[in-house]
Design an enzyme around this catalytic site. Structure first.
Site, mmCIF file in Angstrom:
data_model
loop_
_atom_site.group_PDB
_atom_site.id
_atom_site.type_symbol
_atom_site.label_atom_id
_atom_site.label_comp_id
_atom_site.label_asym_id
_atom_site.label_seq_id
_atom_site.Cartn_x
_atom_site.Cartn_y
_atom_site.Cartn_z
ATOM 1 N N ALA A 72 0.816 -1.225 -0.003
ATOM 2 C CA ALA A 72 0.054 -0.235 0.001
ATOM 3 C C ALA A 72 0.809 1.462 -0.136
ATOM 4 C CB ALA A 72 -0.995 -0.039 1.088
ATOM 5 N N ASP A 73 0.363 2.414 -0.372
ATOM 6 C CA ASP A 73 1.008 3.594 -0.338
ATOM 7 C C ASP A 73 -0.229 4.674 -0.326
ATOM 8 O OD1 ASP A 73 3.408 5.153 -0.801
ATOM 9 O OD2 ASP A 73 2.134 6.205 -2.142
ATOM 10 N N THR A 74 -0.053 5.560 0.744
ATOM 11 C CA THR A 74 -1.114 6.777 1.273
ATOM 12 C C THR A 74 -0.157 8.036 0.904
ATOM 13 O OG1 THR A 74 -1.861 5.126 2.879
ATOM 14 C CG2 THR A 74 -2.128 7.584 3.116
ATOM 15 N N ALA A 109 -3.503 3.872 -2.079
ATOM 16 C CA ALA A 109 -3.560 2.596 -3.275
ATOM 17 C C ALA A 109 -3.174 1.320 -2.482
ATOM 18 C CB ALA A 109 -2.623 2.882 -4.355
#
Length: 191
Positions: A72-74, A109
């Site tokens: 994930a990437d925030t 994402a």
């Protein structure tokens, strides 16, 4: 409950993401790999989050077999500008001052790698901060909590409890993992 789910790897050192997966009742192990998080300049914030999340997943493609890898990437954005993790206390003050009294977006994402195929999705939440006083911002920075977070805050921390007026979208997305959507996507993959 997710039936027939293969073993899960969470590729994140985020204690918040780990806690959310535990709360979802998913057994997993944490495996970390160093990944270059640079991205093409022409991408939108949503595309950047997906790009980085997929880069993290690709790092596992040759080393896993019957497992699902979650990456994930925030990103935190205000007026189309990405606010990263603060470099120091002064930078944290600048970021939190920009968020004060304004709406910003949190984009997370998530990529799921299974059988050499990556399935990615993202969620966007709108977060509305009340106007914060400089003293409130300085107090929060003095706790050290903003320093490892995109946008220099954690919604589940003191600043979120006293400063956030409203959220439109997923709360857990703002924490760092859109659990509602992740649960649905894992159920599809497990079939």
């Amino acid at each position: 409950m997710i039936k027939n789910i293969p073993p899960v790897i969470l590729a994140s050192k985020s204690p918040r993401r780990q806690e959310l997966l535990k709360l979802m009742g998913i057994d997993f192990r944490v495996v970390l790999k160093e990944v270059d998080e640079s991205f093409p300049e022409e991408l939108s914030p949503e595309e950047i989050a997906i790009f980085i999340s997929e880069q993290k997943a690709k790092a596992f493609d040759e080393t896993i077999s019957n497992e699902i890898v979650i990456t994930a990437d925030t990103l935190v954005c205000i007026d189309g500008r990405i606010l990263g993790k603060p470099e120091n206390a002064e930078h944290a003050f600048e970021i939190l001052s920009a968020l004060s009294g304004n709406m910003h977006q949190v984009i997370t994402a998530v990529s799921l790698l299974k059988n050499h195929k990556i399935h990615s999705f993202y969620e966007v939440s709108e977060v509305y901060f009340k106007a914060l006083t400089p003293e409130q911002i300085r107090y929060y920075i003095s706790t050290g909590q903003p320093m490892d977070k995109a946008g220099a805050y954690g919604i589940q921390e003191w600043i979120g409890l006293i400063g956030i007026e409203k959220i439109v979208g997923s709360y857990t997305n703002v924490v760092g993992l859109p659990t509602e959507r992740l649960f649905a996507e894992l159920n599809i993959l497990a079939d």
